[in-house]
Design a protein around this motif. Structure first.
Motif, short mmCIF file in Angstrom:
data_model
loop_
_atom_site.label_atom_id
_atom_site.label_comp_id
_atom_site.label_asym_id
_atom_site.label_seq_id
_atom_site.Cartn_x
_atom_site.Cartn_y
_atom_site.Cartn_z
N LEU A 1 0.77 -0.73 -0.34
CA LEU A 1 -0.04 0.15 -0.21
C LEU A 1 0.76 1.76 -0.51
N LEU A 2 1.91 0.80 0.52
CA LEU A 2 2.81 3.03 0.57
C LEU A 2 3.35 2.72 -0.39
N ASN A 3 3.96 1.74 -1.26
CA ASN A 3 3.97 2.03 -2.88
C ASN A 3 2.63 2.79 -3.64
N GLU A 4 2.04 2.84 -3.21
CA GLU A 4 1.05 3.56 -4.17
C GLU A 4 0.59 4.98 -4.12
N VAL A 5 1.89 5.58 -2.92
CA VAL A 5 2.04 7.32 -2.70
C VAL A 5 3.30 7.50 -2.80
N ALA B 1 11.62 -5.97 2.57
CA ALA B 1 10.99 -7.12 1.87
C ALA B 1 10.11 -7.53 1.56
N GLY B 2 9.12 -7.06 2.01
CA GLY B 2 7.69 -7.23 1.70
C GLY B 2 7.59 -6.46 0.59
N GLY B 3 8.38 -5.66 -0.62
CA GLY B 3 8.60 -4.80 -1.50
C GLY B 3 8.29 -3.16 -1.11
N LEU B 4 8.58 -3.09 -0.45
CA LEU B 4 8.54 -0.98 0.43
C LEU B 4 10.10 -0.59 -0.87
N ASP B 5 10.01 1.00 -1.50
CA ASP B 5 11.43 1.15 -2.52
C ASP B 5 11.54 1.60 -0.46
N ILE B 6 13.34 1.35 -1.31
CA ILE B 6 13.46 1.53 -0.39
C ILE B 6 14.40 2.90 0.29
#
Length: 302
Positions: A185-189, A230-235
């Motif tokens: 979800l965090l990657n969507e913003v 690890a879950g896919g969040l942009d570093i």
């Protein structure tokens, strides 16, 4: 030769008349005086009804109008300044950060985006929890609210369902699953995030001198950061990781309550993000300045 003493003396008498008409010049002068007095009292009323910040902006404008006008912007003071002349906010004092102010339209768009993210997050977690019994058990441990910095997502402990193993920064399996869902979800913003770890007031045997709740809360926040990535969040989205120990309890009446052990993820709005960057940059500049300053020689011994 004639005798001058015998000459007749002629006395001329000038007969003065009454005062002539002066016209209406005094009326014009009196009207000007009354106009000036009215303007003066109006000015006093205006100065008494504006804030100190606006008064300072007005004073700075008259002190150096060319500098203020040439700097650009919408006003000499704040947005509600009485004099429009351009320039940055003249009401700011030392320690305030105004250079990175976000435009009102951008701030409104930011709030709308975070509000939509909150609704989407609630809907997605509701759907996931209906299809996943493990996540459904985690429902009461998820808390979402809007704070000054942005959208805050808190994951709190329960008595029989902690996020981490006791006294450790090792995540439980179900906590990993929740963090993976949050990462997507965090990657969507486009907003960056801030991570914070909190503990209850239970102390380690070594006290504050050894490994304490400060280290534990920081380690748990960093463990959560690694799990989000690890879950896919942009570093690049992680801007700040904090450990607050037990100094900010969620339950102030019971500082040993398990809900005080929590991870807080804040999706930062643009204003909060720029504030963090400016504060960090300012601190770094001050350290460099202090390090480069010449050392003061010690006075000779007496």
């Amino acid at each position: 030769m004639s005798d001058d003493s015998q000459r007749p003396i002629v006395v001329k008498k000038i007969k003065k008349g009454g005062h002539g008409h002066h016209g209406g010049a005094w009326k014009i002068a009196f009207a000007d005086f009354m106009t000036a007095m009215m303007a003066f009292f109006l000015l006093m009323w205006l100065l008494g009804s504006v804030s100190k910040g606006n008064l300072k902006g007005i004073a700075d404008y008259f002190a150096n109008p060319v500098k203020v006008a040439s700097a650009g912007g919408s006003g000499a003071g704040d947005a509600d300044s009485l004099i429009k002349g351009g320039g940055e906010d003249l009401t700011k004092q030392g320690g305030q950060v105004k250079a990175g102010d976000v435009k009102p339209s951008d701030a409104a768009q930011d709030r709308r985006r975070l509000s939509e993210l909150k609704k989407k997050f609630e809907a997605l977690m509701e759907d996931k929890m209906q299809r996943n019994t493990k996540l459904a058990q985690f429902r009461n441990q998820m808390r979402l609210d809007m704070v000054a910095e942005g959208l805050r997502i808190q994951i709190v402990d329960e008595q029989n369902r902690p996020m981490f193993r006791s006294g450790s920064s090792e995540l439980e399996i179900y906590a990993r699953e929740v963090l993976h869902e949050i990462a997507q979800l965090l990657n969507e913003v486009p907003n960056t995030i801030s991570l914070a770890g909190h503990t209850d007031a239970t102390q380690f045997a070594g006290g504050e001198r050894g490994y304490s709740n400060w280290e534990l809360s920081s380690d748990r926040a960093n463990t959560s950061r690694r799990e989000l990535i690890a879950g896919g969040l942009d570093i690049q989205k992680v801007l700040r990781v904090n450990g607050f120990g037990d100094v900010i309890p969620l339950d102030k009446e019971n500082i040993y309550n398990p809900i005080n052990r929590r991870i807080s993820i804040v999706v930062l709005n643009k204003e909060a993000e720029e504030d963090i960057r400016l504060q960090a940059g300012r601190a770094a500049d001050e350290m460099v300045t202090a390090a480069s300053a010449p050392a003061t020689a010690a006075p000779p011994a007496q």
